[in-house]
Design a protein around this motif. Sequence first.
Motif, PDB file in Angstrom:
ATOM      1  N   LYS A  36       0.823  -1.218   0.000  1.00 18.45           N
ATOM      2  CA  LYS A  36       0.000   0.000   0.000  1.00 18.45           C
ATOM      3  C   LYS A  36       0.857   1.268   0.000  1.00 18.45           C
ATOM      4  CE  LYS A  36      -3.694  -2.556   0.347  1.00 18.45           C
ATOM      5  NZ  LYS A  36      -4.608  -2.743  -0.802  1.00 18.45           N
ATOM      6  N   VAL A  37       1.883   1.278  -0.835  1.00 19.91           N
ATOM      7  CA  VAL A  37       2.804   2.414  -0.882  1.00 19.91           C
ATOM      8  C   VAL A  37       2.082   3.686  -1.318  1.00 19.91           C
ATOM      9  CG1 VAL A  37       4.886   3.338  -1.964  1.00 19.91           C
ATOM     10  CG2 VAL A  37       4.781   0.912  -1.328  1.00 19.91           C
ATOM     11  N   LYS A  38       1.235   3.567  -2.338  1.00 17.77           N
ATOM     12  CA  LYS A  38       0.486   4.735  -2.820  1.00 17.77           C
ATOM     13  C   LYS A  38      -0.417   5.286  -1.730  1.00 17.77           C
ATOM     14  CE  LYS A  38      -2.745   6.262  -6.418  1.00 17.77           C
ATOM     15  NZ  LYS A  38      -3.569   5.841  -7.579  1.00 17.77           N
ATOM     16  N   LEU A  39      -1.084   4.407  -0.986  1.00 22.30           N
ATOM     17  CA  LEU A  39      -1.973   4.852   0.094  1.00 22.30           C
ATOM     18  C   LEU A  39      -1.205   5.648   1.137  1.00 22.30           C
ATOM     19  CD1 LEU A  39      -4.763   2.889   1.821  1.00 22.30           C
ATOM     20  CD2 LEU A  39      -2.978   3.882   3.255  1.00 22.30           C
ATOM     21  N   TYR A  40      -0.033   5.158   1.536  1.00 20.93           N
ATOM     22  CA  TYR A  40       0.759   5.866   2.537  1.00 20.93           C
ATOM     23  C   TYR A  40       1.247   7.215   2.007  1.00 20.93           C
ATOM     24  CZ  TYR A  40       0.938   1.869   5.721  1.00 20.93           C
ATOM     25  OH  TYR A  40       0.620   0.864   6.598  1.00 20.93           O
ATOM     26  N   LEU A  41       1.666   7.249   0.755  1.00 22.55           N
ATOM     27  CA  LEU A  41       2.124   8.517   0.176  1.00 22.55           C
ATOM     28  C   LEU A  41       0.995   9.545   0.145  1.00 22.55           C
ATOM     29  CD1 LEU A  41       4.396   7.355  -2.782  1.00 22.55           C
ATOM     30  CD2 LEU A  41       5.110   8.756  -0.817  1.00 22.55           C
ATOM     31  N   GLU A  42      -0.177   9.095  -0.293  1.00 20.86           N
ATOM     32  CA  GLU A  42      -1.320  10.014  -0.362  1.00 20.86           C
ATOM     33  C   GLU A  42      -1.735  10.481   1.024  1.00 20.86           C
ATOM     34  OE1 GLU A  42      -4.282   7.816  -2.470  1.00 20.86           O
ATOM     35  OE2 GLU A  42      -3.493   8.348  -4.456  1.00 20.86           O
ATOM     36  N   ASP A  43      -1.710   9.582   1.990  1.00 23.44           N
ATOM     37  CA  ASP A  43      -2.071   9.962   3.354  1.00 23.44           C
ATOM     38  C   ASP A  43      -1.061  10.947   3.935  1.00 23.44           C
ATOM     39  OD1 ASP A  43      -3.789   9.453   5.810  1.00 23.44           O
ATOM     40  OD2 ASP A  43      -1.809   8.931   6.588  1.00 23.44           O
ATOM     41  N   ALA A  44       0.223  10.700   3.683  1.00 16.33           N
ATOM     42  CA  ALA A  44       1.259  11.597   4.189  1.00 16.33           C
ATOM     43  C   ALA A  44       1.095  13.004   3.622  1.00 16.33           C
ATOM     44  CB  ALA A  44       2.642  11.044   3.830  1.00 16.33           C
ATOM     45  N   ILE A  45       0.793  13.095   2.328  1.00 12.16           N
ATOM     46  CA  ILE A  45       0.615  14.403   1.695  1.00 12.16           C
ATOM     47  C   ILE A  45      -0.620  15.099   2.255  1.00 12.16           C
ATOM     48  CG2 ILE A  45       0.118  15.568  -0.491  1.00 12.16           C
ATOM     49  CD1 ILE A  45       1.835  13.379  -1.845  1.00 12.16           C
ATOM     50  N   CYS A  46      -1.697  14.341   2.453  1.00 17.32           N
ATOM     51  CA  CYS A  46      -2.918  14.925   3.043  1.00 17.32           C
ATOM     52  C   CYS A  46      -2.645  15.440   4.449  1.00 17.32           C
ATOM     53  CB  CYS A  46      -4.035  13.889   3.074  1.00 17.32           C
ATOM     54  SG  CYS A  46      -4.756  13.514   1.471  1.00 17.32           S
ATOM     55  N   GLN A  47      -1.893  14.662   5.219  1.00 17.26           N
ATOM     56  CA  GLN A  47      -1.548  15.088   6.573  1.00 17.26           C
ATOM     57  C   GLN A  47      -0.727  16.380   6.550  1.00 17.26           C
ATOM     58  OE1 GLN A  47      -2.175  13.383   9.770  1.00 17.26           O
ATOM     59  NE2 GLN A  47      -3.737  12.488   8.465  1.00 17.26           N
ATOM     60  N   MET A  48       0.181  16.456   5.609  1.00 17.25           N
ATOM     61  CA  MET A  48       1.020  17.647   5.498  1.00 17.25           C
ATOM     62  C   MET A  48       0.200  18.870   5.097  1.00 17.25           C
ATOM     63  SD  MET A  48       4.637  18.074   3.465  1.00 17.25           S
ATOM     64  CE  MET A  48       3.931  17.669   1.862  1.00 17.25           C
ATOM     65  N   LEU A  49      -0.738  18.674   4.162  1.00 16.27           N
ATOM     66  CA  LEU A  49      -1.551  19.796   3.701  1.00 16.27           C
ATOM     67  C   LEU A  49      -2.530  20.273   4.765  1.00 16.27           C
ATOM     68  CD1 LEU A  49      -2.302  18.744   0.011  1.00 16.27           C
ATOM     69  CD2 LEU A  49      -0.643  20.429   0.844  1.00 16.27           C
ATOM     70  N   GLU A  50      -2.887  19.391   5.705  1.00 15.28           N
ATOM     71  CA  GLU A  50      -3.752  19.807   6.802  1.00 15.28           C
ATOM     72  C   GLU A  50      -3.061  20.809   7.716  1.00 15.28           C
ATOM     73  OE1 GLU A  50      -5.259  16.433   8.858  1.00 15.28           O
ATOM     74  OE2 GLU A  50      -6.529  15.779   7.187  1.00 15.28           O
ATOM     75  N   LEU A  51      -1.740  20.824   7.623  1.00 16.40           N
ATOM     76  CA  LEU A  51      -0.962  21.789   8.404  1.00 16.40           C
ATOM     77  C   LEU A  51      -0.680  23.037   7.580  1.00 16.40           C
ATOM     78  CD1 LEU A  51       1.629  19.289   9.924  1.00 16.40           C
ATOM     79  CD2 LEU A  51      -0.448  20.170  11.004  1.00 16.40           C
ATOM     80  N   LYS A  52      -1.624  23.394   6.686  1.00 14.16           N
ATOM     81  CA  LYS A  52      -1.378  24.456   5.715  1.00 14.16           C
ATOM     82  C   LYS A  52      -1.041  25.801   6.350  1.00 14.16           C
ATOM     83  CE  LYS A  52      -6.392  25.113   5.177  1.00 14.16           C
ATOM     84  NZ  LYS A  52      -7.511  25.086   4.221  1.00 14.16           N
ATOM     85  N   GLU A  53      -1.562  26.010   7.589  1.00 15.08           N
ATOM     86  CA  GLU A  53      -1.227  27.282   8.224  1.00 15.08           C
ATOM     87  C   GLU A  53       0.253  27.365   8.571  1.00 15.08           C
ATOM     88  OE1 GLU A  53      -2.653  24.379  11.354  1.00 15.08           O
ATOM     89  OE2 GLU A  53      -3.261  25.045   9.353  1.00 15.08           O
ATOM     90  N   ASP A  54       0.885  26.183   8.706  1.00 15.44           N
ATOM     91  CA  ASP A  54       2.323  26.149   9.000  1.00 15.44           C
ATOM     92  C   ASP A  54       3.122  25.600   7.825  1.00 15.44           C
ATOM     93  OD1 ASP A  54       1.901  27.036  11.626  1.00 15.44           O
ATOM     94  OD2 ASP A  54       1.429  24.998  12.274  1.00 15.44           O
ATOM     95  N   VAL A  55       2.455  25.532   6.639  1.00 19.37           N
ATOM     96  CA  VAL A  55       3.096  24.871   5.508  1.00 19.37           C
ATOM     97  C   VAL A  55       4.398  25.559   5.101  1.00 19.37           C
ATOM     98  CG1 VAL A  55       1.932  26.151   3.660  1.00 19.37           C
ATOM     99  CG2 VAL A  55       2.639  23.771   3.285  1.00 19.37           C
ATOM    100  N   THR A  56       4.470  26.872   5.316  1.00 17.77           N
ATOM    101  CA  THR A  56       5.693  27.588   4.951  1.00 17.77           C
ATOM    102  C   THR A  56       6.854  27.201   5.857  1.00 17.77           C
ATOM    103  OG1 THR A  56       5.016  29.461   6.336  1.00 17.77           O
ATOM    104  CG2 THR A  56       4.450  29.551   3.994  1.00 17.77           C
TER     105      THR A  56
END
Length: 277
Positions: free
Chosen positions: A17-37
């Motif tokens: 499930k490599v694709k699933l983990y990659l997509e989840d990791a990116i979603c988790q990162m984007l949820e931190l958009k206020e600190d994305v910079t």
Amino acid sequence: MDGNGETKIGDYLEQHKVKLYLEDAICQMLELKEDVTKTNPAKFLSDYFYSVHNGTHTLFREYSYLQATENNRKSFIRTIWSCFRNVATYGAELLSVKEYHSLISLVSPDLPLDVIQKTARIVLMEDALDCLMSFVDFLYALQLQVFYEEFIELTKEAYDYLLVGNTPVKVPSTEDWKDSNLSHSRQHEGVESSMFFEAVKKVYQKMNKFILKPDLELVRAELEKAETITFYSFLMSLSKNVKLNYEINVLPEREKMFEGKDIHIFLGKDTIKHNNK
């Protein structure tokens, strides 16, 4: 690259499930958009996959994520073991369905109640679900229910089909299963173990190869112990099977349930040694 090589790569990516983990990791990162910079994507991904490797990534996650991969299921079971194995120490050796649901919801907030109810049916073999259950019995049954969820669903449908007397054995269609309205009394009658095994074999033949399922010879060995069997007595025997526990490779032998430190279990640092009987 030839077609065979592409198939092997595709199977590897699907199995893990490599694709699933990659997509989840990116979603988790984007949820931190206020600190994305302030977020270093490489560092974030490194930390994410470090937690996946250590098995700490499932804590407080939604149940659909817990069930998404074999690794996640193992991590979830290990979390329940490490967080709640000492409930008996504090006078809560026997708990009800609702109490177990409340307890496990502390680490999996959206855990469906029916997961606990299905687990209780394994422990109690479909007797009164308001009975209390010991944590050890509950945990090994929960391991079976969570880890082999699809296997249980498919073999239950085949069992129900056999119970209404449709022979010769075949894997029924979805419509056949939906039309099989079984009374409570018939569920307790059981079926011939040999017939049920033939049905299970056919289910295995049609199963997606990535569906988690017990070794077929292990299933055969359990079913050969009695001439007739009910579905939940079959599941109860699997939950207590030492070889099956060894196959899943998360929980220790029952007598070693309370050994080791909680934090080491949670982090997967305790080496589980099984006597492969």
